[in-house]
Design an enzyme around this catalytic site. Structure first.
Site, PDB file in Angstrom:
ATOM      1  N   GLU A  52      60.635  55.572  58.924  1.00  0.00           N
ATOM      2  CA  GLU A  52      60.804  55.273  57.507  1.00  0.00           C
ATOM      3  C   GLU A  52      60.474  56.480  56.621  1.00  0.00           C
ATOM      4  OE1 GLU A  52      61.336  51.999  56.337  1.00  0.00           O
ATOM      5  OE2 GLU A  52      61.292  52.529  54.209  1.00  0.00           O
ATOM      6  N   ASP A  53      59.384  57.156  56.942  1.00  0.00           N
ATOM      7  CA  ASP A  53      58.860  58.158  56.017  1.00  0.00           C
ATOM      8  C   ASP A  53      59.067  59.613  56.432  1.00  0.00           C
ATOM      9  OD1 ASP A  53      57.985  56.005  54.607  1.00  0.00           O
ATOM     10  OD2 ASP A  53      55.888  56.138  55.250  1.00  0.00           O
TER      11      ASP A  53
END
Ligand code: MN
Length: 721
Positions: free
Chosen positions: A73-74
């Protein structure tokens, strides 16, 4: 890193430390230049999440997924890399957590929150995803102080509405309590501060009280000769808050602020301890709860009782086995603890107990099976999706944008021309998946739903609305179309439409298929709302039924008539030339008896009627009817019995006429079954008799005797004088 691994080793789980340290390295590298709101390096968050998971006793894959739960996600790390380096299982877990994270909640109403919880369960194909998500949330809550105030409120509310109930559902009470207390602290800061102050003020007194209780109880339990452990227990704030709020009580009115817990080895010991407790202190009626005999649905088992202490203040005691205690603390996570944890001789028993509690018949060796069993069946045939505004919409599984549109409003459905899912255009027969954000594109110029939509829509709601629309919008056209479609279909199936389609029958079918009349039925066929095969099935069924009924009626007549009119009919005593098994009856107009010249007449639907050849009904028949004559003859060898026939005596009217007539019959052993006597205006009298005779000779004898009577003018067959 070393600290983390060292800590993991103290937990005594069979972890793959090599794989875990590899995951740590990847997470550390990928999150390198990222920092949390607190200013700490980002890596602290995944490490703490993984720690929580390890403390729960989760397996290697889950701990790794915990470490890596934010990398896809990051950071630039991809799902493919994840799968390549750590395997499919870890990749799936991380993907699941990422998907749950992408849901944006606007929790406003109870029902919405309930739907969200359901969606969470439904979306977590692997229950470990949910456990990772809970661990993630727990650490975020532990460090929530660094968030901006409005975010804090939002997250806390969400935690209370979604995450804490889920933890409860999974029996993970430690996590539930902690989540609730942190949320309460931020949502009701004044209450929280007040409560902790009050509790702290009396802390010393309370601890002293508890120590006294523990000491007294220990002395008593020592005599039982069992292994036990007594712990003081602090009640968590949120449940105190709820009690005070819901039951409108003051803190000192709450019974179980003082609480102790006794852990023992067996269920029998639990009840033994309970007995001892109740002899030492007086129990408060209605406060005893046996969750051992009746476990809660989230697997919780324990005995609860509240008793009055020496000074009159009540306190609660919970009694449970060590096994029950572990389940109570870890809930569903206890499964992995048993699976991967240090082998102990208790393990088999524990697992068996867990199985029994959850009432699973399936063998749970495989954890995916275990999770399948856990995944609430209720949700497997539902899909939960979002409106662009964040409202959760519940639909049957494999629903399409059309179902969604009609669920919003029938006008939206009727004007639907397309759909977007998560911002991308999709065809209208696209299958919706849990968590999709669905946007319906409408147009005022839309021509409305087509027949094909009935095949696309999965929900009965949408299908009904589409049908309604089609019905209303082009009725007459559909009726004509439906008629010819049915006609063609019937022919194709090898039936004759003229024979099969009868108005009354079609009416019945319409009723059967919930159409208000035949026009509706045809129209529904026309727009495809009703299947042709269904209509034909009913038509054929009714046709067969009618035919059978008719046959049954015929048979009834056949069975009924001879019995009733046995006296008049000699079906067994007549042979019809060339035909066997045909209904034969003796006509009543001339009552033929054996020996009479007879002729058969083929009636319409009632077999052959037999007349005397000289019967006027026969002799007066028009020429064209004479083709229906058939030769018949008496067959007395087959059956000998009596026949009834009429004889009329015309005589001078005199006294004793009737007694003379009956005397002759008596002499001849002829039984009279009916008589009609009358005096005529011309000083004559007639006596019409119905007599039982066995053949034509006998009737001739009888008539001869009548003729010889005094004053008799005429004697003839029949009853017409
Ligand atoms: Mn996270």
């Amino acid at each position: 890193m070393n600290n983390f691994l060292e800590y993991l080793k103290t937990l005594n789980q069979n972890y793959d430390f090599e794989a875990i340290s590899k995951a740590y390295e990847v997470a550390d590298k990928m999150h390198k230049n990222q920092f949390r709101k607190s200013g700490e390096p980002y890596i602290i968050h995944p490490v703490e999440t993984a720690k929580i998971l390890a403390e729960l006793g989760m397996d290697t894959q889950t701990v790794i997924a915990g470490l890596l739960h934010d990398v896809v996600e990051d950071t630039d790390y991809t799902e493919e890399q994840l799968e390549e380096n750590f395997g499919k299982e870890v990749a799936l877990l991380v993907d699941g957590v990422t998907k749950l994270g992408s849901l944006v909640f606007e929790t406003k109403e109870e029902a919405q929150a309930e739907n969200l919880r359901k969606m969470f369960l439904a979306m977590s194909k692997d229950i470990r995803v949910l456990i990772i998500k809970l661990a993630d949330r727990l650490h975020n809550m532990r460090t929530i102080d660094f968030m901006p105030p409005n975010k804090i409120k939002e997250k806390c509310k969400e935690t209370l509405e979604i995450y804490a109930p889920l933890a409860n559902r999974l029996g993970m009470f430690n996590i539930k309590f902690e989540l609730e207390d942190i949320a309460l602290k931020h949502l009701e800061p004044e209450f929280y501060a007040d409560l902790s102050m009050q509790i702290n003020q009396r802390k010393e007194q309370r601890e002293e009280n508890i120590n006294v209780i523990i000491k007294e109880l220990s002395e008593a339990l020592d005599k039982l000769n069992i292994k036990y452990e007594i712990k003081g227990r602090s009640k968590h704030f949120y449940s105190i808050y709820k009690k005070m709020r819901d039951k409108n009580k003051q803190l000192d009115e709450i019974f179980d602020l003082l609480a102790i817990r006794v852990l023992v080895e067996t269920v029998r010991d639990c009840y033994a301890v309970l007995g001892t407790v109740h002899t030492m202190w007086r129990p408060i009626p209605g406060r005893f709860k046996d969750y051992i005999a009746m476990p809660k649905s989230n697997m919780y088992q324990s005995l609860h009782t509240t008793v009055f202490g020496k000074d009159g203040s009540p306190f609660e005691i919970q009694i449970r086995t060590y096994q029950m205690h572990e389940i109570a603390e870890f809930g569903i996570a206890a499964h992995w603890k048993y699976k991967e944890g240090v082998k102990s001789d208790r393990e088999e028993g524990k697992l068996a107990w867990l199985r029994q509690t959850l009432e699973w018949n399936k063998d749970m060796d495989d954890s995916s099976e275990f999770m399948e069993a856990l995944k609430v069946d209720l949700f497997s045939n539902q899909v939960f999706v979002f409106t662009p505004a964040g409202k959760v919409i519940e639909l049957p599984s494999s629903s399409t944008p059309i179902d969604f549109a009609y669920k919003i409003h029938s006008a939206v459905g009727n004007k639907c021309i397309g759909a977007k899912i998560n911002g991308k255009m999709v065809p209208i027969d696209h299958r919706l998946e849990n968590g999709n954000i669905v946007e319906i594109i409408t147009s005022a110029n839309s021509k409305g739903p087509s027949v094909d939509w009935l095949k696309i829509a999965k929900s009965s709601n949408a299908r009904n609305k589409i049908r309604q629309w089609l019905k209303k919008e082009n009725k007459s056209e559909n009726v004509e179309k439906g008629k010819s479609m049915l006609d063609r279909y019937i022919r194709r199936k090898g039936y004759d439409p003229q024979q099969i389609i009868k108005l009354q029958r079609i009416n019945r079918v319409a009723k059967e298929l919930n159409c208000s009349n035949t026009e509706d039925l045809y129209s529904s066929l026309g727009y495809g709302g009703t299947m042709l095969s269904k209509v034909l099935d009913f038509l054929v069924k009714f046709y067969d039924e009618e035919k059978k009924n008719e046959q049954k009626k015929q048979k009834e007549i056949k069975n009924f008539e001879p019995k009733q009119k046995a006296k008049h009919e000699a079906t067994g005593g007549i042979r019809v030339k060339g035909i066997d098994n045909i209904l034969v009856r003796l006509s009543k107009c001339c009552n033929p008896v054996p020996g009479d010249n007879i002729i058969g007449f083929i009636t319409k639907g009632r077999g052959v009627s037999v007349h005397r050849s000289d019967c006027t009904n026969i002799t007066s028949l028009p020429e064209e009817e004479k083709g229906r004559f058939i030769e018949v003859e008496w067959d007395l060898e087959k059956e000998f019995r009596s026949f009834e026939t009429d004889v009329t005596v015309l005589s001078e009217d005199r006294k004793g006429l009737f007694s003379d007539v009956s005397k002759i019959c008596e002499d001849m052993d002829v039984h009279i079954t009916g008589v009609m006597a009358k005096s005529n205006s011309d000083n004559t009298a007639s006596v019409a008799l119905t007599v039982q005779i066995s053949n034509v000779n006998q009737i001739a004898q009888l008539m001869k005797r009548f003729k010889s009577m005094r004053g008799v003018i005429d004697v003839h067959r029949g009853n017409n004088s």
